[in-house]
Design an enzyme around this catalytic site. Structure first.
Site, short mmCIF file in Angstrom:
data_model
loop_
_atom_site.label_atom_id
_atom_site.label_comp_id
_atom_site.label_asym_id
_atom_site.label_seq_id
_atom_site.Cartn_x
_atom_site.Cartn_y
_atom_site.Cartn_z
N SER A 1 -2.63 3.32 10.40
CA SER A 1 -3.62 2.43 11.02
C SER A 1 -2.93 1.10 11.30
O SER A 1 -1.85 0.84 10.76
CB SER A 1 -4.83 2.19 10.09
OG SER A 1 -4.45 1.32 9.02
N TYR B 1 -3.89 -1.70 10.15
CA TYR B 1 -3.80 -2.35 8.83
C TYR B 1 -2.55 -1.88 8.08
O TYR B 1 -1.75 -2.68 7.60
CB TYR B 1 -5.06 -2.07 7.99
CG TYR B 1 -4.75 -2.15 6.51
CD1 TYR B 1 -4.50 -3.38 5.91
CD2 TYR B 1 -4.61 -0.99 5.73
CE1 TYR B 1 -4.14 -3.46 4.57
CE2 TYR B 1 -4.26 -1.06 4.40
CZ TYR B 1 -4.02 -2.30 3.82
OH TYR B 1 -3.65 -2.38 2.51
N HIS B 2 -2.39 -0.56 7.96
CA HIS B 2 -1.24 -0.05 7.21
C HIS B 2 0.07 -0.50 7.88
O HIS B 2 1.06 -0.77 7.21
CB HIS B 2 -1.29 1.48 7.10
CG HIS B 2 -2.36 1.99 6.17
ND1 HIS B 2 -3.59 2.40 6.60
CD2 HIS B 2 -2.39 2.13 4.82
CE1 HIS B 2 -4.33 2.78 5.56
NE2 HIS B 2 -3.62 2.64 4.47
N THR C 1 0.82 -1.21 0.00
CA THR C 1 0.00 0.00 0.00
C THR C 1 0.86 1.26 0.00
O THR C 1 1.95 1.29 0.58
CB THR C 1 -0.92 0.00 1.24
OG1 THR C 1 -1.68 1.21 1.25
CG2 THR C 1 -0.14 -0.06 2.54
N LYS D 1 1.41 -3.76 6.70
CA LYS D 1 2.10 -3.72 5.39
C LYS D 1 3.56 -3.26 5.56
O LYS D 1 4.41 -3.61 4.76
CB LYS D 1 1.36 -2.79 4.43
CG LYS D 1 -0.06 -3.26 4.10
CD LYS D 1 -0.06 -4.43 3.14
CE LYS D 1 -1.47 -4.85 2.78
NZ LYS D 1 -1.52 -5.91 1.78
#
Ligand code: NAD
Ligand code: USQ
Length: 392
Positions: A187, A189-190, A145, A193
């Protein structure tokens, strides 16, 4: 090529599997259907009526294309099955989409935070580990991302593709180094990554795996030429406050006359790419693996940047639906600039699909056709990055 698409039942994975199959590759999808179970958990399914995967695959064969294989495996949990699959197929390329990908979902509760880290980090590590054992010569194409770079103030400096020349200073000495661009996730989620990036760095260095990490921007649109061939091939379309991404959400809101939900000032600038370009970029990445033993190839997979309030204004002008500025549930910079280098994909021949009225209207039309499936109570994003003091 023999290509395994991990997460091939999802929004990006399904059209990618079809695109690669249409090009003549031998494709096998792996998925554990967790995303369909999350639809039930959230009480907000895909706006489009996606069919069970078995029906999707039958419909694809009926179009005259080669059959796509399928294995139901939890990539994060069922290591032995994953390694056995890699041994039996001996893939040339593995495309890895199989992660929990919504930032708001990852911030909902301790359970959601832990699930996102456990699922994403374990899935990526299992893939790398199984490649070393079963198919060390294969090429891993991972969907990362743009959010790993963060949205801090770069004073107009373009975000490079993954690495940056740096001068390190310590104890009066200096050393020049070409390092991973410093991460700044916004976040949980990020953040997963950014952890994936370290796993890739290690496995490329230690085991010589060939890895491409595609730092993708926000995907918009829903259809590709292949998903339009038969209504049973329709792609998913997330509109809800957890999984819906900003431009598709605005277009869906425009279709039903819901005020466009801009978070904060809407001064957030983000990178975007149309789903049709996503599948072409993956085709291009798969066709050009990095040298075995070289460092991880990092590619910025985006075609344009936009400020959220400008997108809302554009959609409002097209549809007549008003813009509503709401308190931002996220912790993020209220305003940022974003300049991104995307030379690799342009050199590989990508001709970017730019935002246009026609493509925007196409998405609004899809949303109008399925408007009866929209649960309006699921539109506003309720997942908060920081709990208000009264809830603590
Ligand atoms: P999605 O949720 O629609 O699809 C993910 C698929 O992976 C689902 O079918 C899910 O069931 C499967 N999956 C998840 N965990 C799994 C596991 N442990 N084992 C097996 N299958 C598993 O998401 P998407 O929008 O298609 O995103 C795919 C990838 O692309 C993600 O990694 C995401 O981070 C990345 N990406 C997406 C976007 C976007 O805007 N959608 C933008 C940038 C990057
Ligand atoms: N936003 C609004 N209104 C909304 C929804 C979002 O103003 O109704 C704002 C958000 O606050 C944020 C921006 O729009 O500032 C983008 O939000 P988003 O949900 O579209 O995108 P994001 O959370 O960053 O995640 C999505 C995908 C993720 C991918 C990422 C690419 O879900 O998988 O990694 O886009 S990127 O943003 O480039 O990191």
């Amino acid at each position: 090529m023999k290509i395994i698409v991990l997460g091939g039942d999802g929004f990006c994975g399904w059209p990618t599997a079809l695109h690669l199959s249409a090009l003549g590759h031998e494709v096998t999808i792996v998925d554990n259907f967790v995303r369909r179970r999350t639809d039930e958990e959230l009480g907000a399914g895909s706006l489009t009526p996606i069919r069970p995967l078995g029906e999707r695959l039958e419909a694809w064969s009926a179009t005259g294309h080669p059959a796509i294989g399928f294995a139901e495996i939890d990539v994060a949990e069922d290591y032995d099955a994953l390694e056995a699959l890699f041994r039996s197929i001996r893939p040339d390329t593995i495309v890895h989409f199989a992660e929990q990908r919504a930032a708001p979902y990852s911030m909902k509760s301790p359970r959601h935070k832990r699930y996102t880290v456990d699922n994403n980090v374990n899935a990526t590590h299992a893939v790398l580990c199984a490649m070393v054992e079963a198919c060390p010569g294969a090429h891993l194409v991972h969907l990362g991302t743009m959010g790993v770079y963060g949205y801090g103030k770069t004073k107009g400096m373009p975000i490079p593709e993954g690495y940056i020349d740096a001068t390190l200073r310590s104890g009066g000495a200096t050393a020049d180094a070409d390092i991973l661009y410093p991460v700044d996730p916004g976040s949980i989620y990020h953040m997963t990554k950014t952890l994936d990036q370290l796993l890739f760095l290690f496995y490329a260095k230690n085991d010589g795996l060939a890895i491409t990490d595609l730092h993708q921007g926000i995907v918009w649109g829903t259809a590709t030429p292949q998903t339009l061939l038969d209504e049973r091939l329709v792609n998913r379309f997330d509109y809800d406050g957890d999984y819906g991404t900003v431009l598709n959400r605005f277009l869906c809101q425009a279709a039903i006359g819901h005020p466009l939900t801009v978070h904060g000032t809407g001064g957030q600038t983000r990178a975007f790419i149309h789903i049709r370009d996503t599948v072409r970029c993956i085709e291009a990445a798969a066709a050009t693996p990095p040298e075995w033993g070289s460092r991880v190839r990092i590619v910025n997979q985006m075609t344009e940047t936009h400020r959220v309030r400008d997108l809302a204004r554009l959609v409002s002008d097209l549809s007549g639906v008003p813009v509503e500025f709401r308190d931002n549930p996220r912790k993020e910079a209220p305003e940022n600039d974003l300049v991104v280098v995307n030379d690799t994909l342009l050199h590989l021949g990508l001709r970017p699909t730019r935002l246009s009225d026609g493509l925007l209207t196409e998405v609004v039309d899809v949303a109008r056709r399925h408007a009866d499936r929209i649960d309006q109570s699921r539109i506003v994003s309720t997942s908060r990055w920081v709990r208000p003091p009264e809830d603590a």
